[in-house]
Scaffold this motif. Structure first.
Motif, mmCIF file in Angstrom:
data_model
loop_
_atom_site.group_PDB
_atom_site.id
_atom_site.type_symbol
_atom_site.label_atom_id
_atom_site.label_comp_id
_atom_site.label_asym_id
_atom_site.label_seq_id
_atom_site.Cartn_x
_atom_site.Cartn_y
_atom_site.Cartn_z
ATOM 1 N N ILE A 170 -13.116 30.690 106.085
ATOM 2 C CA ILE A 170 -12.553 29.374 105.994
ATOM 3 C C ILE A 170 -11.106 29.176 106.290
ATOM 4 O O ILE A 170 -10.613 28.388 107.271
ATOM 5 C CB ILE A 170 -12.743 28.917 104.461
ATOM 6 N N LEU A 171 -10.360 30.244 106.106
ATOM 7 C CA LEU A 171 -8.926 30.361 106.416
ATOM 8 C C LEU A 171 -8.637 30.643 107.754
ATOM 9 O O LEU A 171 -7.856 29.659 108.379
ATOM 10 C CB LEU A 171 -8.265 31.795 105.661
ATOM 11 N N THR A 172 -9.528 31.384 108.601
ATOM 12 C CA THR A 172 -9.060 31.579 109.939
ATOM 13 C C THR A 172 -9.852 30.524 110.854
ATOM 14 O O THR A 172 -9.279 30.119 111.783
ATOM 15 C CB THR A 172 -9.725 32.995 110.292
ATOM 16 N N GLU A 173 -11.211 30.305 110.355
ATOM 17 C CA GLU A 173 -11.895 29.338 111.387
ATOM 18 C C GLU A 173 -11.344 27.757 111.027
ATOM 19 O O GLU A 173 -11.504 26.814 111.895
ATOM 20 C CB GLU A 173 -13.327 29.319 111.243
ATOM 21 N N GLN A 174 -11.192 27.402 109.797
ATOM 22 C CA GLN A 174 -10.900 26.009 109.564
ATOM 23 C C GLN A 174 -9.447 25.549 109.109
ATOM 24 O O GLN A 174 -8.982 24.523 109.477
ATOM 25 C CB GLN A 174 -11.859 25.504 108.310
ATOM 26 N N LEU A 175 -8.560 26.523 108.848
ATOM 27 C CA LEU A 175 -7.342 26.336 108.355
ATOM 28 C C LEU A 175 -6.474 27.111 108.907
ATOM 29 O O LEU A 175 -5.066 27.291 108.653
ATOM 30 C CB LEU A 175 -7.297 26.604 106.861
ATOM 31 N N ASP A 176 -6.466 27.372 110.120
ATOM 32 C CA ASP A 176 -5.348 28.091 111.252
ATOM 33 C C ASP A 176 -4.861 29.181 110.774
ATOM 34 O O ASP A 176 -3.417 29.500 111.177
ATOM 35 C CB ASP A 176 -4.525 26.915 111.578
ATOM 36 N N HIS A 177 -5.481 29.942 109.774
ATOM 37 C CA HIS A 177 -4.763 31.370 109.459
ATOM 38 C C HIS A 177 -5.094 32.483 110.384
ATOM 39 O O HIS A 177 -6.257 32.341 110.951
ATOM 40 C CB HIS A 177 -5.064 31.383 108.076
ATOM 41 N N THR A 178 -4.283 33.402 110.432
ATOM 42 C CA THR A 178 -4.537 34.896 111.145
ATOM 43 C C THR A 178 -4.592 35.826 110.086
ATOM 44 O O THR A 178 -3.909 35.788 109.132
ATOM 45 C CB THR A 178 -4.117 35.034 112.143
ATOM 46 N N LEU A 179 -5.393 37.073 110.113
ATOM 47 C CA LEU A 179 -4.986 38.249 109.481
ATOM 48 C C LEU A 179 -4.054 38.927 110.036
ATOM 49 O O LEU A 179 -3.855 39.233 111.269
ATOM 50 C CB LEU A 179 -6.086 39.075 109.608
ATOM 51 N N ASN A 185 -7.611 47.191 99.448
ATOM 52 C CA ASN A 185 -8.363 45.873 99.109
ATOM 53 C C ASN A 185 -7.791 44.735 99.289
ATOM 54 O O ASN A 185 -8.349 43.636 98.968
ATOM 55 C CB ASN A 185 -8.954 46.113 97.850
ATOM 56 N N ARG A 186 -6.492 44.740 100.069
ATOM 57 C CA ARG A 186 -5.657 43.560 99.932
ATOM 58 C C ARG A 186 -5.688 43.254 101.549
ATOM 59 O O ARG A 186 -5.154 43.843 102.333
ATOM 60 C CB ARG A 186 -4.277 43.932 99.656
ATOM 61 N N PHE A 187 -6.198 41.657 101.943
ATOM 62 C CA PHE A 187 -6.119 41.377 103.141
ATOM 63 C C PHE A 187 -5.332 40.164 103.279
ATOM 64 O O PHE A 187 -5.282 39.273 102.521
ATOM 65 C CB PHE A 187 -7.562 40.783 103.440
ATOM 66 N N ARG A 188 -4.161 40.162 104.151
ATOM 67 C CA ARG A 188 -3.292 38.965 104.054
ATOM 68 C C ARG A 188 -3.343 38.249 105.318
ATOM 69 O O ARG A 188 -3.236 38.546 106.379
ATOM 70 C CB ARG A 188 -1.876 39.691 104.160
ATOM 71 N N PHE A 189 -3.490 36.828 104.859
ATOM 72 C CA PHE A 189 -3.443 35.861 106.175
ATOM 73 C C PHE A 189 -2.306 34.918 106.007
ATOM 74 O O PHE A 189 -1.551 34.856 105.033
ATOM 75 C CB PHE A 189 -4.770 35.123 105.645
ATOM 76 N N TYR A 198 2.204 33.355 102.925
ATOM 77 C CA TYR A 198 1.105 34.562 102.898
ATOM 78 C C TYR A 198 0.141 34.211 101.948
ATOM 79 O O TYR A 198 0.405 34.139 100.694
ATOM 80 C CB TYR A 198 1.713 35.803 102.447
ATOM 81 N N VAL A 199 -1.150 34.368 102.382
ATOM 82 C CA VAL A 199 -2.333 34.123 101.423
ATOM 83 C C VAL A 199 -2.833 35.622 101.259
ATOM 84 O O VAL A 199 -3.550 36.171 102.315
ATOM 85 C CB VAL A 199 -3.214 33.033 101.800
ATOM 86 N N ASP A 200 -2.775 36.235 100.259
ATOM 87 C CA ASP A 200 -3.516 37.698 100.184
ATOM 88 C C ASP A 200 -4.863 37.293 99.234
ATOM 89 O O ASP A 200 -4.868 36.953 98.422
ATOM 90 C CB ASP A 200 -2.580 38.633 99.098
ATOM 91 N N ILE A 201 -5.785 38.126 100.074
ATOM 92 C CA ILE A 201 -7.181 38.120 99.428
ATOM 93 C C ILE A 201 -7.518 39.416 98.889
ATOM 94 O O ILE A 201 -7.519 40.221 99.770
ATOM 95 C CB ILE A 201 -8.139 37.564 100.169
ATOM 96 N N LEU A 202 -7.673 39.496 97.507
ATOM 97 C CA LEU A 202 -8.064 40.789 97.180
ATOM 98 C C LEU A 202 -9.640 40.969 97.030
ATOM 99 O O LEU A 202 -10.135 40.167 96.150
ATOM 100 C CB LEU A 202 -7.341 41.207 95.836
ATOM 101 N N CYS A 203 -10.157 42.106 97.274
ATOM 102 C CA CYS A 203 -11.656 42.124 97.006
ATOM 103 C C CYS A 203 -11.718 42.839 95.757
ATOM 104 O O CYS A 203 -11.152 44.089 95.484
ATOM 105 C CB CYS A 203 -12.071 43.148 97.756
ATOM 106 N N ALA A 204 -12.202 42.112 94.695
ATOM 107 C CA ALA A 204 -12.483 42.611 93.200
ATOM 108 C C ALA A 204 -13.568 42.423 92.826
ATOM 109 O O ALA A 204 -13.792 41.747 91.864
ATOM 110 C CB ALA A 204 -11.298 41.815 92.537
ATOM 111 N N PRO A 205 -14.682 43.063 93.374
ATOM 112 C CA PRO A 205 -15.931 42.705 92.963
ATOM 113 C C PRO A 205 -16.345 43.202 91.336
ATOM 114 O O PRO A 205 -17.326 42.728 90.878
ATOM 115 C CB PRO A 205 -16.973 43.694 94.105
ATOM 116 N N ASP A 206 -15.545 44.337 91.135
ATOM 117 C CA ASP A 206 -15.548 44.634 89.352
ATOM 118 C C ASP A 206 -15.053 43.828 88.524
ATOM 119 O O ASP A 206 -15.318 44.085 87.064
ATOM 120 C CB ASP A 206 -15.324 46.164 89.282
#
Ligand code: ZN
Length: 316
Positions: A170-179, A185-189, A198-206
């Motif tokens: 959503i961030l990259t395709e619809q909201l003009d963000h890039t990685l 586990n941190r991905f910054r867009f 900066y929008v950081d997404i953390l993978c936190a499945p647990d």
């Protein structure tokens, strides 16, 4: 041309309004740029804090309900909002947080040029200061915090998700963000590669699923220039079957909302007209401002919300 320019604001749920004001304007030294009410529940305040004029990328807003059930941080939620301060202010802020009995975690290195300390407000909202030397924005000060140490605005936000991919799409395709960066586990867009966006997404499945309530973020708003660009974003969201709301008038901007696949409520807000539309720069945040459709109810509203006051000198 990019329709989205970065982060506009973050909105969170709080308890006592005076405690909230003392923490954000007093201890952290943000400017209260607007004191108004929740347009959907006018018996509740809506406080906007930011830099001198409340520019996008600096605005943290609260609905201080007075009494509210505490929420829970977790996945599907924006759990940490971080502020940008100069690297040289590390000792100052550690001493200041100690002085006001704010418990904080010891500084951590995050990406190469960032030192971070985590703490929470009285309701448990997750906050950080990011000490860095790449932010050229001017900080605001009421005078009780030396300007060389003052907060410049947001640095990043941190969203926890089961996995990062669907939100990233959503961030990259619809909201003009890039990685722009990643580490474990941190991905910054970012839509604009600068502090405040900066929008950081953390993978936190647990982690457990987040639950809304006091001390949690209600939504994050991304910035777009004006109503025309907002309508274009809205069309893209509708095509993606994200069910955006109609455009809503928030007095200081217009808004659309939709929920991203991981569960976080996203808003797209216009930079126009901004907080100077009904108060001049010298007096931002001083009076209770109501939109015209509530003016006739001013007396009732003023009685419903608790009286609050702020004196920066108490927080020197
Ligand atoms: Zn909002």
């Amino acid at each position: 041309m990019a329709l989205i320019t970065g982060i506009h604001h973050v909105t969170a749920l709080a308890g006592n309004p005076q405690t909230n004001l003392d923490f954000y304007a007093g201890i952290l030294g943000l400017r209260l740029v607007k004191k108004t009410v929740n347009f959907d529940a006018p018996e509740v305040y809506h406080f906007y804090y930011g830099n001198e004029i409340g520019e996008p990328g600096s605005i943290l807003t609260f609905f201080p309900y007075g009494e509210i059930m505490k929420g829970r941080h977790g996945k599907g939620m924006l759990n940490t909002t971080t502020f940008s301060v100069p690297m040289s202010s590390l000792n100052y802020w550690q001493e200041r947080l100690k002085k006001f009995n704010v418990t904080f975690k010891q500084p951590q290195q995050r990406f190469d040029d960032e030192a971070v300390i985590y703490f929470e407000d009285a309701d448990g909202l997750g906050l950080e200061l990011v000490f860095n030397d790449k932010d050229n924005r001017a900080g605001f000060t009421y005078g009780h915090i030396p300007s060389e140490n003052s907060i410049k605005g947001f640095y990043n936000v941190e969203i926890w998700e089961e996995g990062y991919e669907r939100t990233a799409a959503i961030l990259t395709e619809q909201l003009d963000h890039t990685l722009i960066a990643e580490k474990s586990n941190r991905f910054r867009f970012a839509a604009t590669n600068s502090p405040g966006n900066y929008v950081d997404i953390l993978c936190a499945p647990d982690s457990l699923k987040g639950l809304g309530g006091g001390g949690t973020v209600h939504h994050i708003a991304f910035a777009t220039a004006n109503k025309k660009t907002q309508e274009e974003v809205r069309m893209k969201m509708a095509q993606r079957m994200l069910n955006p709301t109609p455009i809503l008038d928030r007095q200081y901007f217009t808004s659309i909302y939709f929920r991203e696949p991981g569960g976080v409520l996203f808003e797209v807000a216009t930079a126009e007209p901004g907080f100077l539309v009904d108060e001049d720069k010298a007096h931002l945040g001083e009076a209770l401002k109501l939109p015209e459709w509530y003016e006739s109810h001013r007396k009732t509203i003023e009685q419903a919300v608790a009286t609050v006051s702020f004196n920066a000198e108490k927080f020197t």
